[in-house]
Design a protein around this motif. Structure first.
Motif, PDB file in Angstrom:
ATOM      1  N   UNK A   8       0.836  -1.212   0.000  1.00 39.91           N
ATOM      2  CA  UNK A   8       0.000   0.000   0.000  1.00 39.91           C
ATOM      3  C   UNK A   8       0.858   1.245   0.000  1.00 39.91           C
ATOM      4  N   UNK A   9       1.977   1.173   0.720  1.00 36.23           N
ATOM      5  CA  UNK A   9       2.882   2.322   0.744  1.00 36.23           C
ATOM      6  C   UNK A   9       3.463   2.571  -0.641  1.00 36.23           C
ATOM      7  N   UNK A  10       3.817   1.498  -1.356  1.00 31.46           N
ATOM      8  CA  UNK A  10       4.371   1.644  -2.701  1.00 31.46           C
ATOM      9  C   UNK A  10       3.381   2.307  -3.644  1.00 31.46           C
ATOM     10  N   UNK A  69       1.573  11.735   7.698  1.00 37.58           N
ATOM     11  CA  UNK A  69       1.794  10.712   8.726  1.00 37.58           C
ATOM     12  C   UNK A  69       1.902   9.365   8.023  1.00 37.58           C
ATOM     13  N   UNK A  70       3.130   8.903   7.849  1.00 34.46           N
ATOM     14  CA  UNK A  70       3.389   7.658   7.135  1.00 34.46           C
ATOM     15  C   UNK A  70       2.959   6.484   7.997  1.00 34.46           C
ATOM     16  N   UNK A  71       2.393   5.470   7.353  1.00 36.22           N
ATOM     17  CA  UNK A  71       1.873   4.320   8.086  1.00 36.22           C
ATOM     18  C   UNK A  71       2.951   3.560   8.843  1.00 36.22           C
ATOM     19  N   UNK A  85       7.915  11.241  15.581  1.00 40.23           N
ATOM     20  CA  UNK A  85       8.685  10.028  15.301  1.00 40.23           C
ATOM     21  C   UNK A  85       8.910   9.852  13.802  1.00 40.23           C
ATOM     22  N   UNK A  86       7.914  10.204  13.003  1.00 40.43           N
ATOM     23  CA  UNK A  86       8.082  10.154  11.539  1.00 40.43           C
ATOM     24  C   UNK A  86       9.212  11.089  11.122  1.00 40.43           C
ATOM     25  N   UNK A  87       9.213  12.284  11.698  1.00 43.44           N
ATOM     26  CA  UNK A  87      10.248  13.256  11.381  1.00 43.44           C
ATOM     27  C   UNK A  87      11.631  12.745  11.779  1.00 43.44           C
ATOM     28  N   UNK A 133       6.641  11.226  -1.195  1.00 44.53           N
ATOM     29  CA  UNK A 133       5.461  10.760  -0.457  1.00 44.53           C
ATOM     30  C   UNK A 133       5.373  11.382   0.929  1.00 44.53           C
ATOM     31  N   UNK A 134       6.436  12.061   1.334  1.00 40.33           N
ATOM     32  CA  UNK A 134       6.440  12.602   2.688  1.00 40.33           C
ATOM     33  C   UNK A 134       5.707  13.936   2.784  1.00 40.33           C
ATOM     34  N   UNK A 135       5.551  14.608   1.640  1.00 44.44           N
ATOM     35  CA  UNK A 135       5.056  15.981   1.670  1.00 44.44           C
ATOM     36  C   UNK A 135       3.699  16.115   0.995  1.00 44.44           C
ATOM     37  N   UNK A 136       2.915  17.030   1.538  1.00 43.28           N
ATOM     38  CA  UNK A 136       1.659  17.430   0.904  1.00 43.28           C
ATOM     39  C   UNK A 136       1.789  18.935   0.654  1.00 43.28           C
ATOM     40  N   UNK A 137       1.578  19.348  -0.609  1.00 37.58           N
ATOM     41  CA  UNK A 137       1.958  20.705  -0.988  1.00 37.58           C
ATOM     42  C   UNK A 137       0.798  21.705  -0.991  1.00 37.58           C
TER      43      UNK A 137
END
Length: 443
Positions: A7-9, A218-220, A395-397, A423-427
């Motif tokens: 799902x992450x991919x 917020x990455x899973x 923790x993600x950071x 995938x880490x950013x939302x613009x």
């Protein structure tokens, strides 16, 4: 675990297609504006001319000199005389045997390789600097959004508890605790605003004005990044500082050869032609010569021995420097990996807490409808959710920062690996995502 990675991919591919140009453009701009990179590129361009200078020493060398003047003298038995003088001298010299020239050419090529490595290192550093600064900025902005929500929530809790105190259903202790939480949230917001402003200024110094500001998703799970980082441990030898140290050993060894050749004879072939004319004696002469010149150094007072011993000591110094650099980078790598491992485990724990928080919000909302729960209960569960979310995003950071360090230390900040960063950013018009729709509506 396989399902999470899959799902992450999918998310990565989607977000890369949507935002690739954003990050790619920032990296291009950063390279164009980096003066150190510009300096290194000019130095690299100069390298080929340095090597060409040594190659030129092996080719025929032609020179011409001339002398034109006048002479004034007084003979013993006549009056003072003034005459013109003319002199021409042409020389063609061909080096036949100069072994040190070949050694200097090879050494110059090693220096060129070091400069090329420095260019590649600076490009890696630019990528690392831009992505980490972007990560810090997005983290700060995400905290701002979360703290803004938390402040509103704490304010609502204050109003509710004041009503409950009036009805004597709550105590002053509860009010004071909520006031403390409210002040903590205000402090957190102010701190994140200062952090975001400072980081934005730093980033804009590197890439110019940003058209849009990112927030952090917020990455899973951080496990895919940890697994990748563990695979890259063996690439520490590819670290640019380590590779440059390796090349410096080769340069030190080549310097031994260069200095050793100072003991060797030098052989040159020369052709010369001279023409001399002087009206003073009314004569003109021509001279043609061809010769082989052998210059054999016999004794220079110990100079060559001292030079070679110096070069041997510098070789040992270069080897020690390589070992020190390698140990230092391995230590840094292990530190980054350990922080990534810790963040991965902490995120697992916090994701589970968030899952429970979401269930509690849903239960309290349902209980409120049935009269079994109060609004205050619902607000308390929302507060717990937001605080756990702040911890999770931290923790993600931490984990992603450590992952970037691993990529940089192992010289793996490649285009493929940077796809993950998108995938880490939302613009555009970013808002905090909440996985549970019920929770989103409630917050």
């Amino acid at each position: 675990m396989i399902r999470v990675v899959a799902s992450l991919a999918i998310v990565l591919v989607f977000l890369f297609n949507a935002e690739a140009n954003t990050l790619e453009n920032l990296l291009k701009i950063a390279e164009q504006k980096d003066y150190k990179l510009t300096s290194l590129l000019y130095r690299k361009e100069a390298d080929k001319y340095r090597t060409e200078q040594f190659r030129a020493q092996r080719r025929p060398q032609f020179s011409i000199s001339t002398y034109f003047g006048w002479q004034e003298y007084k003979p013993y038995y006549s009056s003072e005389v003034r005459r013109t003088l003319k002199y021409y001298y042409l020389v063609l010299r061909q080096p036949v045997y100069h072994p040190e020239i070949k050694a200097k050419i090879e050494q110059s090529e090693l220096y060129s390789k070091v400069d090329e490595l420095k260019v590649q290192q600076e490009k890696q550093y630019i990528k690392y600097l831009v992505v980490t600064t972007l990560l810090h900025l997005s983290y700060s902005k995400t905290k701002k959004l979360l703290y803004s929500k938390l402040i509103n929530l704490e304010f609502e809790r204050l109003k509710r508890v004041e009503e409950l105190i009036k009805r004597k259903k709550e105590t002053q202790d509860t009010l004071f605790n909520i006031e403390k939480s409210y002040q903590d949230a205000k402090f957190g917001l102010r701190e994140s605003e200062i952090e975001a402003d400072s980081t934005l200024k730093n980033l804009e110094l590197i890439v110019g004005k940003l058209k849009s500001k990112p927030t952090l998703n917020l990455i899973d799970s951080l496990e895919p990044f940890l697994n990748k980082a563990e695979e890259l441990k063996g690439d520490i030898a590819n670290n640019f500082e380590v590779r440059i140290a390796e090349e410096n050993i080769k340069i030190a060894r080549s310097e031994i050869d260069v200095r050793s050749y100072n003991r060797y004879p030098k052989v040159d072939l020369s052709f010369s032609y001279s023409y001399t004319s002087s009206s003073a004696v009314s004569v003109a002469s021509k001279d043609k010569r061809a010769a082989i010149t052998v210059d054999f150094p016999l004794y220079q007072g110990g100079l060559i021995t001292a030079q070679k011993l110096e070069a041997l000591a510098l070789e040992r110094a270069a080897i020690a420097e390589r070992e020190n650099t390698l140990r230092e980078k391995r230590t840094q790598l292990e530190d980054s990996l350990e922080r990534l491992r810790k963040a991965t485990e902490n995120l697992k724990y916090l994701k589970e807490k968030l899952r429970i928080d979401e269930k509690l919000i849903a239960l309290n909302r349902e209980g409120l409808k049935l009269g079994a729960k109060t609004v205050f209960d619902l607000l308390n569960s929302k507060e717990s959710y937001l605080k756990d979310r702040l911890s999770a995003i931290e923790e993600v950071h931490k984990g992603l920062t450590a992952y970037l360090e691993v990529l940089y230390l192992t010289a793996n900040l490649t285009e493929d690996n940077l796809r993950f960063a998108n995938s880490w950013f939302k613009w555009e018009n970013a808002e905090i995502e909440i996985s549970n729709r019920t929770c989103k509506e409630g917050l």
